[in-house]
Design an enzyme around this catalytic site. Structure first.
Site, PDB file in Angstrom:
ATOM      1  N   ASP A   1     -13.035  -8.275   4.053  1.00 56.53           N
ATOM      2  CA  ASP A   1     -14.269  -8.250   3.249  1.00 56.53           C
ATOM      3  C   ASP A   1     -14.876  -9.646   3.171  1.00 56.53           C
ATOM      4  O   ASP A   1     -16.095  -9.828   3.257  1.00 56.53           O
ATOM      5  CB  ASP A   1     -13.988  -7.751   1.815  1.00 56.53           C
ATOM      6  CG  ASP A   1     -14.135  -6.235   1.677  1.00 56.53           C
ATOM      7  OD1 ASP A   1     -13.868  -5.522   2.668  1.00 56.53           O
ATOM      8  OD2 ASP A   1     -14.495  -5.765   0.580  1.00 56.53           O
TER       9      ASP A   1
ATOM     10  N   ASP B   1      -3.709 -18.022   0.791  1.00 54.01           N
ATOM     11  CA  ASP B   1      -4.690 -18.748  -0.034  1.00 54.01           C
ATOM     12  C   ASP B   1      -5.420 -19.792   0.810  1.00 54.01           C
ATOM     13  O   ASP B   1      -6.649 -19.925   0.761  1.00 54.01           O
ATOM     14  CB  ASP B   1      -4.035 -19.371  -1.280  1.00 54.01           C
ATOM     15  CG  ASP B   1      -2.774 -20.166  -0.981  1.00 54.01           C
ATOM     16  OD1 ASP B   1      -2.256 -20.093   0.156  1.00 54.01           O
ATOM     17  OD2 ASP B   1      -2.293 -20.872  -1.893  1.00 54.01           O
TER      18      ASP B   1
ATOM     19  N   TYR C   1       0.819  -1.212   0.000  1.00 50.97           N
ATOM     20  CA  TYR C   1       0.000   0.000   0.000  1.00 50.97           C
ATOM     21  C   TYR C   1       0.853   1.263   0.000  1.00 50.97           C
ATOM     22  O   TYR C   1       0.475   2.270  -0.587  1.00 50.97           O
ATOM     23  CB  TYR C   1      -0.889   0.035   1.253  1.00 50.97           C
ATOM     24  CG  TYR C   1      -2.249  -0.561   1.076  1.00 50.97           C
ATOM     25  CD1 TYR C   1      -2.400  -1.907   0.771  1.00 50.97           C
ATOM     26  CD2 TYR C   1      -3.397   0.211   1.218  1.00 50.97           C
ATOM     27  CE1 TYR C   1      -3.656  -2.459   0.623  1.00 50.97           C
ATOM     28  CE2 TYR C   1      -4.657  -0.334   1.070  1.00 50.97           C
ATOM     29  CZ  TYR C   1      -4.782  -1.664   0.772  1.00 50.97           C
ATOM     30  OH  TYR C   1      -6.029  -2.210   0.630  1.00 50.97           O
TER      31      TYR C   1
ATOM     32  N   LYS D   1       2.382 -15.153   2.931  1.00 49.31           N
ATOM     33  CA  LYS D   1       2.620 -15.913   1.698  1.00 49.31           C
ATOM     34  C   LYS D   1       4.117 -16.204   1.643  1.00 49.31           C
ATOM     35  O   LYS D   1       4.820 -15.870   0.679  1.00 49.31           O
ATOM     36  CB  LYS D   1       2.131 -15.096   0.483  1.00 49.31           C
ATOM     37  CG  LYS D   1       2.133 -15.851  -0.830  1.00 49.31           C
ATOM     38  CD  LYS D   1       1.071 -16.957  -0.908  1.00 49.31           C
ATOM     39  CE  LYS D   1       1.197 -17.725  -2.210  1.00 49.31           C
ATOM     40  NZ  LYS D   1       0.334 -18.912  -2.278  1.00 49.31           N
TER      41      LYS D   1
HETATM   42  C1  IPM Z   1     -10.663  -0.588   3.529  1.00 50.54           C
HETATM   43  C2  IPM Z   1     -10.788   0.003   2.155  1.00 50.54           C
HETATM   44  C3  IPM Z   1      -9.562   0.873   1.868  1.00 50.54           C
HETATM   45  C4  IPM Z   1      -8.352  -0.041   1.916  1.00 50.54           C
HETATM   46  C5  IPM Z   1      -9.635   1.668   0.560  1.00 50.54           C
HETATM   47  C6  IPM Z   1     -10.844   2.588   0.525  1.00 50.54           C
HETATM   48  C7  IPM Z   1      -8.389   2.464   0.321  1.00 50.54           C
HETATM   49  O1  IPM Z   1     -10.952  -1.001   1.208  1.00 50.54           O
HETATM   50  O2  IPM Z   1     -10.578   0.181   4.509  1.00 50.54           O
HETATM   51  O3  IPM Z   1     -10.685  -1.815   3.650  1.00 50.54           O
HETATM   52  O4  IPM Z   1      -8.005  -0.659   0.905  1.00 50.54           O
HETATM   53  O5  IPM Z   1      -7.740  -0.120   2.972  1.00 50.54           O
HETATM   54 MG    MG Z   2     -11.211  -2.941   2.060  1.00 45.48          MG
END
Ligand code: IPM
Ligand code: MG
Length: 352
Positions: free
Chosen positions: A246, A218, A136, A186
């Site tokens: 997520d 994975d 990131y 990984k």
């Molecule tokens: C999260 C989001 C962010 C991330 C985006 C909006 C930059 O997906 O907080 O999970 O990738 O961290």
């Molecule tokens: Mg996210």
């Protein structure tokens, strides 16, 4: 207690408004609330997704309640001006390296999980995601290869101190729960992950009472849908944590239910400085229609009460009110129901 509210884009303002109603109902003593612009809203009003005055406000506060950023109208802007840079900038500028993303099954929602109810019922896990490093925040760019092809590149790295501090957060979290920590990496492919794993093993010596194990990412993704009940605390890097959190949300039933806390090292009068946000995004497709589920925002406020304001009792009250709301059958559109943002907020207030 000074609170900076950065509601942002899309459904951010709608869901944050319900979290503020809940805070208001608690009648917290000596609470000052500021509002700042971020994301697409920040860009439109100040020419930048994270205007300097917003960053200063966040720095001066004891906690930040964040809505969401992301606006399709801004997707053509150069990357540094896109809404997402606001949250990335806040995480880095405020030193918020530890992201806590709890996911647990609420009674009554088992049938709404993407998993079979008997599997979903057992979910009670915490993802500890590193938030200040990894691919990131590495160098990145666009270039041409020697033979003229376009090439995008992003550097992934972790330094040992960055891994050690998030390892300690993970071990400490496990100590306050069931005592099990799963580190996800990984290491069979990436040097970044090899260092990650080595430092996890080294740090384990400081926490002899915690059972540490390791999974490749994975396999972790597979285990998370096969048997999520096996997990207590998962500690992982920025990119893997983004993806797995997520995934965990859908195991629970909806991304509209998962709160998060981003914590650093700065102590405040009553706790630790933090930024609190639902893990869902700005959902521009449903913004402005009054149909977004505010429960993740409300649960984020509960995490803020716990970690930044030292008010465990109030945090637990809010969480109980949310659990009761769901148990009473109130369902947002995300859960196949008919309750809008305001109606869900009303129900939580009534249960509070
Ligand atoms: C999260 C989001 C962010 C991330 C985006 C909006 C930059 O997906 O907080 O999970 O990738 O961290
Ligand atoms: Mg996210």
């Amino acid at each position: 207690m000074k609170l900076a509210v950065l509601a942002g884009d899309g459904i951010g303002p709608e869901v944050t408004a319900q979290a503020l109603r809940v805070l208001d109902a608690l009648r917290l003593p000596r609470l000052t609330i500021w509002h700042g612009d971020v994301g697409g809203a920040g860009y439109r009003r100040h020419g930048h997704p994270l205007p300097p005055e917003t960053l200063e406000m966040a720095k001066a506060a004891d906690a930040v309640l964040f809505g969401a950023v992301g606006d399709p109208d801004c997707d053509a802007l150069e990357r540094r001006l896109r809404p997402e840079q606001a949250i990335l900038g806040l995480r880095r500028e405020l030193g918020l390296f530890a992201n806590l993303r709890p996911a647990r099954m609420f009674d009554g929602l088992e049938d709404l999980s993407a998993l079979r109810p008997e599997i979903a019922r057992r979910i009670d896990l915490l993802i500890v995601r590193e938030l200040n490093g990894d691919v990131y925040f590495g160098e990145k760019g666009m270039r041409r290869t020697a033979d003229g092809r376009r090439e995008g590149w992003d550097a992934m790295s972790y330094a040992e101190d960055e891994v050690r501090r998030i390892a300690r957060t993970g071990f400490a979290a496990a100590a306050s729960r069931k005592g099990r920590l799963t580190s996800v990496d990984k290491a069979n492919v990436l040097e970044t992950s090899q260092l990650w794993r080595d430092v996890m093993v080294e740090t384990a010596a400081e926490f002899p009472e915690i059972a540490l194990d390791h999974l490749y990412v994975d396999n972790a993704a597979m285990q998370l849908v096969k048997d999520p009940g096996q997990f207590d605390v998962i500690v992982t890097g920025n990119l893997f944590g983004d993806i797995l959190s997520d995934q965990a949300s859908m195991c629970v039933g909806s991304i509209g239910l998962l709160p998060s806390a981003a914590l650093g090292e700065r102590q405040t009068e009553h706790g630790i400085f933090g930024l609190y946000e639902p893990i869902h995004g700005s959902a521009p497709d449903i913004a402005g229609q009054g149909g977004a589920n505010p429960l993740a925002a409300i649960l984020s406020a509960a995490m803020m009460l716990r970690h930044s304001f030292g008010r465990e009792d109030d945090a637990a009250r809010v969480e109980q009110a949310v659990a009761r709301t769901l148990a009473s059958g109130i369902r947002g559109y995300d859960l196949g129901g008919q309750a809008g943002t305001l109606a869900i907020g009303d129900a939580v207030l009534a249960n509070l």
